[in-house]
Design a protein around this motif. Structure first.
Motif: not given
Lengths: 329, 329
Positions: A121-122, A124, A126, A148-151, A205
């Motif tokens: 989850t943390d 940046a 994956r 998941s929208t993280n990273g 992004d």
């Protein structure tokens, strides 16, 4: 001088029975070979690869703006790692076992690496790979990763064209949410051609995309790379690939039986390669096998000591392996 | 999508009379073409390029440890810029006019660029090129640059094998103090092949070398790149190159006369290309010329507005230029 371990040719050249790489052992795709023969290397390629990007986009049913041309999968792995580091990213998540370049690139950019089962989850960046390497298995939690929208999440699809069993975990809509990394040289049986491409997620992004573009060398692909990627999208190459998968399926069944007859434990795999725990450690017999023209991929660098990875080869190579292993043991 | 300006093919393909690139217009080197035909792309190259590095080292009379294989000059330019930024470098020095990728790579790594005549003494990375681009001239102060111990100095030798006049400013001992960047694809008339190499200085900063190695993608060169670099060092290719320089010399004399007959002012050059101030701005007639299959390199992006750069082409192309320019004017 780098000391990275890779499968394939070593300082002694190409092994006659090289189980250590995952290229398509049926051979080189004739449609690509004929495109290579016709390629005229006297001129620079179009620096924007306009025609090639349109063609790849049509093949995948995406817009051409999403296609990122790369000199190789490894070049893209380094480039996106650098771009993530530039953007202030600190952590890269890796599957429990994975291709060494993901970690190597992270280290080159002083990014901290964490591995499954640690939480992603943390992170940046994956890395996912399905069918996975070295095991050829589905990637656990791939649907959650894609959602998941993280990273940024990159799905390495190097082995998807050589999938012999099972189903991809993601449908087209889910795949649109991750970076897809395609490297057709293995499927086309032409690993000597360096060429790859990524497809950016639909909602990528924008600042990451911009950094990735700014970090690209000029003309990442030469004439032969362009010729391979163009031919790869053609009907003739895809038909040949589908036929070769049938052949590989048959060879895989036989190869697993040969390994089991040697007392090895074969792990399940959806791809044109599989891992096995051999009855004695491969490093002890590697030199003796190499003189017989046989090379396997030791899995210690994948964090799987005691295991080897074997690309599926024709029955004659399988018999050569059986004989050499029996004499060496 | 990158908007970088390069010579060579554009979205309309290859121009029939393409003066915009600096490749050897005599043609593609037969020895390399035959090596390309014999190349077997079915296997990965040796990831350490052991044989190739020995061969390049012997050709240049240096140790193999000093040879750094690169996917292309541009890839090396990006890589050493990244390595300098990683090492805490802040400033990159450029000649007054130079290849755009030096600056582009510096910007991608947020390195400040300064240009001659600003002093180079504080720069962590200095770019030199001789014969220079776009002018084909000696690099001013090259001996002092090579002697300076502040920062890393790269000497881009892309055009040295196509030197038609003059003498290199550095002798072998002086050259040993700088990074040499070699890109034989222009001299071999095969700009569609991506492959280059650098030779580290004899007293190279070990930590910089280590960072450059760590940032290298796996297998930077494919089979065709290896074949070209190997053939390049051979006697047959070097003999062909020496002959082609004689032809180019003759063509260059004629081409300068053609340009002068159009009222252009030709600048001096030691290489197989030269710059000229045309009697009217090239951008005004570029589209009309392109439909006649003619392409020049506008020098605005080199900070030389009002000038064009012309690679030396055969007399038939020179006549085509003369006719098309006259009708367009």
């Amino acid at each position: 001088m780098s000391t990275v371990l890779h499968g394939g040719p070593d300082a002694s050249g190409v092994a006659s029975h090289d189980f250590s790489t995952n290229g398509n052992a049926v051979g080189s795709c004739p449609a690509v070979l004929s495109a290579l023969r016709a390629a005229d290397a006297a001129h620079y390629p179009d620096p924007h690869y306009t025609a090639l990007r349109s063609r790849l986009a049509a093949f995948h049913g995406v817009t051409a703006e999403r296609i990122v041309i790369a000199a190789s999968a490894s070049e893209f792995i380094h480039r996106i790692s650098a771009a993530v580091a530039q953007g202030g990213g600190r952590q890269v998540w890796l599957p429990a076992h994975s291709y060494g370049d993901y970690e190597r690139a992270a280290q080159a950019w002083a990014l901290q690496t964490i591995r499954s089962p640690q939480a992603y989850t943390d992170a940046a960046l994956r890395w996912c790979c399905e069918p996975s390497s070295p095991m050829g298995q589905p990637q656990a939690n791939l649907r959650q990763q894609a959602a998941s929208t993280n990273g940024a999440c990159v799905l390495d699809l190097a082995y998807e064209p050589l999938r012999l069993e099972g189903q991809a975990s993601l449908d087209a809509t889910q795949r649109d949410r991750v970076w897809q990394l395609w490297t057709p040289n293995k499927a086309m049986g032409l690993t000597g051609i360096r060429a790859a491409y990524a497809i950016a997620p639909e909602d990528a992004d924008a600042s990451l995309v911009q950094r990735i573009e700014r970090l690209a060398p000029s003309w990442p692909l030469g004439t032969h790379g362009v010729a391979m990627l163009e031919a790869w999208t053609g009907e003739e190459a895809q038909r040949w690939l589908a036929q070769s998968r049938q052949t590989l399926k048959d060879w895989k069944t036989r190869q697993r039986a040969v390994c089991e007859s040697l007392g090895w434990q074969c792990l399940p795999s959806d791809a044109n390669f599989f891992c096995a725990r051999s009855d004695r450690p491969y490093p002890d017999v590697a030199a003796a096998l190499r003189t017989e023209g046989i090379k396997l991929r030791d899995c210690t660098s994948f964090d799987l000591p005691g295991h080897v990875r074997l690309g599926v080869l024709p029955p004659a190579s399988q018999q050569a392996l059986k004989q050499a292993w029996t004499s060496a043991s």
